[in-house]
Design a protein around this motif. Sequence first.
Motif, PDB file in Angstrom:
ATOM      1  N   GLU A 137       0.825  -1.206   0.000  1.00 50.87           N
ATOM      2  CA  GLU A 137       0.000   0.000   0.000  1.00 50.87           C
ATOM      3  C   GLU A 137       0.861   1.259   0.000  1.00 50.87           C
ATOM      4  OE1 GLU A 137      -2.690  -0.280   3.275  1.00 50.87           O
ATOM      5  OE2 GLU A 137      -3.926  -1.839   2.335  1.00 50.87           O
ATOM      6  N   LEU A 138       1.961   1.230   0.756  1.00 47.32           N
ATOM      7  CA  LEU A 138       2.845   2.390   0.829  1.00 47.32           C
ATOM      8  C   LEU A 138       3.526   2.642  -0.517  1.00 47.32           C
ATOM      9  CD1 LEU A 138       4.216   4.604   2.472  1.00 47.32           C
ATOM     10  CD2 LEU A 138       5.936   2.931   3.166  1.00 47.32           C
ATOM     11  N   ILE A 139       4.006   1.582  -1.156  1.00 44.88           N
ATOM     12  CA  ILE A 139       4.643   1.733  -2.470  1.00 44.88           C
ATOM     13  C   ILE A 139       3.652   2.280  -3.482  1.00 44.88           C
ATOM     14  CG2 ILE A 139       5.624   0.455  -4.420  1.00 44.88           C
ATOM     15  CD1 ILE A 139       6.982  -1.378  -2.390  1.00 44.88           C
ATOM     16  N   GLN A 140       2.423   1.729  -3.491  1.00 43.84           N
ATOM     17  CA  GLN A 140       1.421   2.198  -4.446  1.00 43.84           C
ATOM     18  C   GLN A 140       1.053   3.656  -4.192  1.00 43.84           C
ATOM     19  OE1 GLN A 140      -0.076   0.220  -7.222  1.00 43.84           O
ATOM     20  NE2 GLN A 140      -0.150   2.410  -7.652  1.00 43.84           N
ATOM     21  N   GLN A 141       0.956   4.042  -2.926  1.00 41.44           N
ATOM     22  CA  GLN A 141       0.663   5.429  -2.585  1.00 41.44           C
ATOM     23  C   GLN A 141       1.767   6.360  -3.103  1.00 41.44           C
ATOM     24  OE1 GLN A 141       0.090   6.161   1.612  1.00 41.44           O
ATOM     25  NE2 GLN A 141       0.294   8.380   1.367  1.00 41.44           N
ATOM     26  N   CYS A 142       3.014   5.944  -2.919  1.00 36.11           N
ATOM     27  CA  CYS A 142       4.152   6.750  -3.388  1.00 36.11           C
ATOM     28  C   CYS A 142       4.137   6.886  -4.914  1.00 36.11           C
ATOM     29  CB  CYS A 142       5.469   6.126  -2.939  1.00 36.11           C
ATOM     30  SG  CYS A 142       5.780   6.245  -1.167  1.00 36.11           S
ATOM     31  N   ILE A 143       3.840   5.795  -5.607  1.00 40.26           N
ATOM     32  CA  ILE A 143       3.773   5.844  -7.074  1.00 40.26           C
ATOM     33  C   ILE A 143       2.643   6.769  -7.518  1.00 40.26           C
ATOM     34  CG2 ILE A 143       3.299   4.513  -9.163  1.00 40.26           C
ATOM     35  CD1 ILE A 143       6.068   4.011  -8.084  1.00 40.26           C
ATOM     36  N   ASP A 144       1.479   6.676  -6.872  1.00 35.74           N
ATOM     37  CA  ASP A 144       0.338   7.527  -7.243  1.00 35.74           C
ATOM     38  C   ASP A 144       0.685   9.004  -7.078  1.00 35.74           C
ATOM     39  OD1 ASP A 144      -1.076   5.227  -7.756  1.00 35.74           O
ATOM     40  OD2 ASP A 144      -2.228   5.268  -5.885  1.00 35.74           O
ATOM     41  N   GLU A 145       1.378   9.342  -5.988  1.00 33.56           N
ATOM     42  CA  GLU A 145       1.782  10.730  -5.764  1.00 33.56           C
ATOM     43  C   GLU A 145       2.805  11.170  -6.809  1.00 33.56           C
ATOM     44  OE1 GLU A 145       3.167  11.068  -1.763  1.00 33.56           O
ATOM     45  OE2 GLU A 145       1.205  10.635  -0.876  1.00 33.56           O
ATOM     46  N   ALA A 146       3.731  10.267  -7.140  1.00 38.46           N
ATOM     47  CA  ALA A 146       4.760  10.576  -8.133  1.00 38.46           C
ATOM     48  C   ALA A 146       4.146  10.800  -9.511  1.00 38.46           C
ATOM     49  CB  ALA A 146       5.789   9.453  -8.190  1.00 38.46           C
ATOM     50  N   VAL A 147       3.100  10.023  -9.842  1.00 34.09           N
ATOM     51  CA  VAL A 147       2.416  10.180 -11.131  1.00 34.09           C
ATOM     52  C   VAL A 147       1.823  11.582 -11.245  1.00 34.09           C
ATOM     53  CG1 VAL A 147       0.381   9.460 -12.451  1.00 34.09           C
ATOM     54  CG2 VAL A 147       1.952   7.735 -11.541  1.00 34.09           C
ATOM     55  N   GLU A 148       1.161  12.057 -10.195  1.00 28.01           N
ATOM     56  CA  GLU A 148       0.569  13.403 -10.225  1.00 28.01           C
ATOM     57  C   GLU A 148       1.656  14.461 -10.390  1.00 28.01           C
ATOM     58  OE1 GLU A 148      -2.678  14.247 -10.341  1.00 28.01           O
ATOM     59  OE2 GLU A 148      -2.934  12.072 -10.558  1.00 28.01           O
ATOM     60  N   HIS A 149       2.758  14.313  -9.668  1.00 26.74           N
ATOM     61  CA  HIS A 149       3.860  15.266  -9.776  1.00 26.74           C
ATOM     62  C   HIS A 149       4.465  15.224 -11.175  1.00 26.74           C
ATOM     63  CE1 HIS A 149       7.158  17.789  -8.565  1.00 26.74           C
ATOM     64  NE2 HIS A 149       8.054  16.845  -8.821  1.00 26.74           N
ATOM     65  N   ASN A 150       4.605  14.018 -11.715  1.00 26.62           N
ATOM     66  CA  ASN A 150       5.165  13.819 -13.051  1.00 26.62           C
ATOM     67  C   ASN A 150       4.318  14.514 -14.108  1.00 26.62           C
ATOM     68  OD1 ASN A 150       5.432  11.475 -15.527  1.00 26.62           O
ATOM     69  ND2 ASN A 150       7.313  12.215 -14.591  1.00 26.62           N
ATOM     70  N   ARG A 151       3.008  14.438 -13.974  1.00 23.57           N
ATOM     71  CA  ARG A 151       2.103  15.084 -14.933  1.00 23.57           C
ATOM     72  C   ARG A 151       2.248  16.603 -14.888  1.00 23.57           C
ATOM     73  NH1 ARG A 151      -3.457  11.401 -14.222  1.00 23.57           N
ATOM     74  NH2 ARG A 151      -2.550   9.498 -15.110  1.00 23.57           N
ATOM     75  N   ALA A 152       2.392  17.148 -13.693  1.00 17.39           N
ATOM     76  CA  ALA A 152       2.575  18.595 -13.558  1.00 17.39           C
ATOM     77  C   ALA A 152       3.890  19.029 -14.205  1.00 17.39           C
ATOM     78  CB  ALA A 152       2.547  18.997 -12.084  1.00 17.39           C
ATOM     79  N   LEU A 153       4.939  18.245 -14.006  1.00 12.45           N
ATOM     80  CA  LEU A 153       6.233  18.551 -14.620  1.00 12.45           C
ATOM     81  C   LEU A 153       6.136  18.500 -16.144  1.00 12.45           C
ATOM     82  CD1 LEU A 153       8.790  16.577 -12.393  1.00 12.45           C
ATOM     83  CD2 LEU A 153       8.444  19.053 -12.480  1.00 12.45           C
ATOM     84  N   CYS A 154       5.384  17.539 -16.665  1.00 12.45           N
ATOM     85  CA  CYS A 154       5.221  17.398 -18.113  1.00 12.45           C
ATOM     86  C   CYS A 154       4.583  18.647 -18.704  1.00 12.45           C
ATOM     87  CB  CYS A 154       4.380  16.168 -18.431  1.00 12.45           C
ATOM     88  SG  CYS A 154       4.045  15.952 -20.195  1.00 12.45           S
ATOM     89  N   ALA A 155       3.536  19.153 -18.054  1.00  7.83           N
ATOM     90  CA  ALA A 155       2.850  20.354 -18.542  1.00  7.83           C
ATOM     91  C   ALA A 155       3.808  21.544 -18.570  1.00  7.83           C
ATOM     92  CB  ALA A 155       1.642  20.656 -17.661  1.00  7.83           C
ATOM     93  N   GLU A 156       4.597  21.696 -17.503  1.00 12.74           N
ATOM     94  CA  GLU A 156       5.568  22.797 -17.437  1.00 12.74           C
ATOM     95  C   GLU A 156       6.624  22.650 -18.531  1.00 12.74           C
ATOM     96  OE1 GLU A 156       7.284  22.834 -13.575  1.00 12.74           O
ATOM     97  OE2 GLU A 156       5.369  23.077 -12.530  1.00 12.74           O
ATOM     98  N   ASN A 157       7.133  21.440 -18.688  1.00 16.42           N
ATOM     99  CA  ASN A 157       8.201  21.206 -19.656  1.00 16.42           C
ATOM    100  C   ASN A 157       7.736  21.391 -21.093  1.00 16.42           C
ATOM    101  OD1 ASN A 157      10.069  20.720 -17.660  1.00 16.42           O
ATOM    102  ND2 ASN A 157       9.898  18.497 -17.758  1.00 16.42           N
ATOM    103  N   ASN A 158       6.492  20.997 -21.400  1.00 16.19           N
ATOM    104  CA  ASN A 158       5.977  21.185 -22.749  1.00 16.19           C
ATOM    105  C   ASN A 158       5.920  22.661 -23.112  1.00 16.19           C
ATOM    106  OD1 ASN A 158       5.676  18.556 -23.643  1.00 16.19           O
ATOM    107  ND2 ASN A 158       3.618  18.339 -22.835  1.00 16.19           N
ATOM    108  N   LEU A 159       5.489  23.493 -22.151  1.00 15.82           N
ATOM    109  CA  LEU A 159       5.453  24.941 -22.391  1.00 15.82           C
ATOM    110  C   LEU A 159       6.862  25.489 -22.574  1.00 15.82           C
ATOM    111  CD1 LEU A 159       2.729  26.091 -19.818  1.00 15.82           C
ATOM    112  CD2 LEU A 159       2.533  26.081 -22.312  1.00 15.82           C
TER     113      LEU A 159
END
Length: 263
Positions: A183-205
């Motif tokens: 559960e802890l690993i999955q929670q960490c991955i889920d949080e990382a996915v959200e952060h990763n998506r935000a970084l992608c939006a910034e980087n595309n711009l």
Amino acid sequence: GDREYTEAAVQGNVTMGGPSTSNMASFVPALNAFDAPFVFSDYETVYKALDSDAGQALLDSLEVAGLKGLGYFENGFRNLTINGEVNHLSDLKGLKIRTMENEVHLAIWQALGANPGPLAFGELYTALQQKSFDAQENPLEQIYNNKFWEVQDHVYLTQHVYTPYIIYMNLDAWNGLNEATQELIQQCIDEAVEHNRALCAENNLKCTDGINNSGKSQVYPVSEELLQEMIDACNQAGIYDTVIEKTGGTYAQDFFAAAGFSY
């Protein structure tokens, strides 16, 4: 390489990895669904499909290879770079374009009238500079960071294929963990996915602005008319039927439906 360490993960010699779906399809046929062209109109549609039951089913399909799918990281939409304008499908006729060594990707560009061929990524800049290839296709970050804009004056947001990275763990290693750790690993991955998506939006711009301000190249949208021409050409060439056949079951159809895509 992605294939080599994925094979090592299947064998239990590597615990976790995060390769592109295109390089995993030989291990997990359902992932061919991601190679279907023009399925997604924008990132909002991508995330809706990835977070759907169909997206979870694709993660779960990794178990056939002895892997546990944990989440999707960004690789981005693949876009076209070329010297010259592309306003109609006929402008792609005979175009010598570098693609991944992937059966579906090669078939897509053949359907669009181009002359695709694979080439090692490290050799691509020089090949474009020497005009051994007329064009190439990659996500914006790859285009910007590898300076393809120095030798290609048009970047078209074709967004023809979206292939994410998949974070996985060897299934035996996963099953050997207690529930709290899982559960802890999955929670960490889920949080990382959200952060990763935000970084992608910034980087595309950032990448778009960098290319547009380079004085050497510009980023252009693709007209609705050209987009529809491309979809029709892929449909007529049987690309979508090929993808569905490769995935087996209803993986591709369910994923298309989650994205609101019909052809």
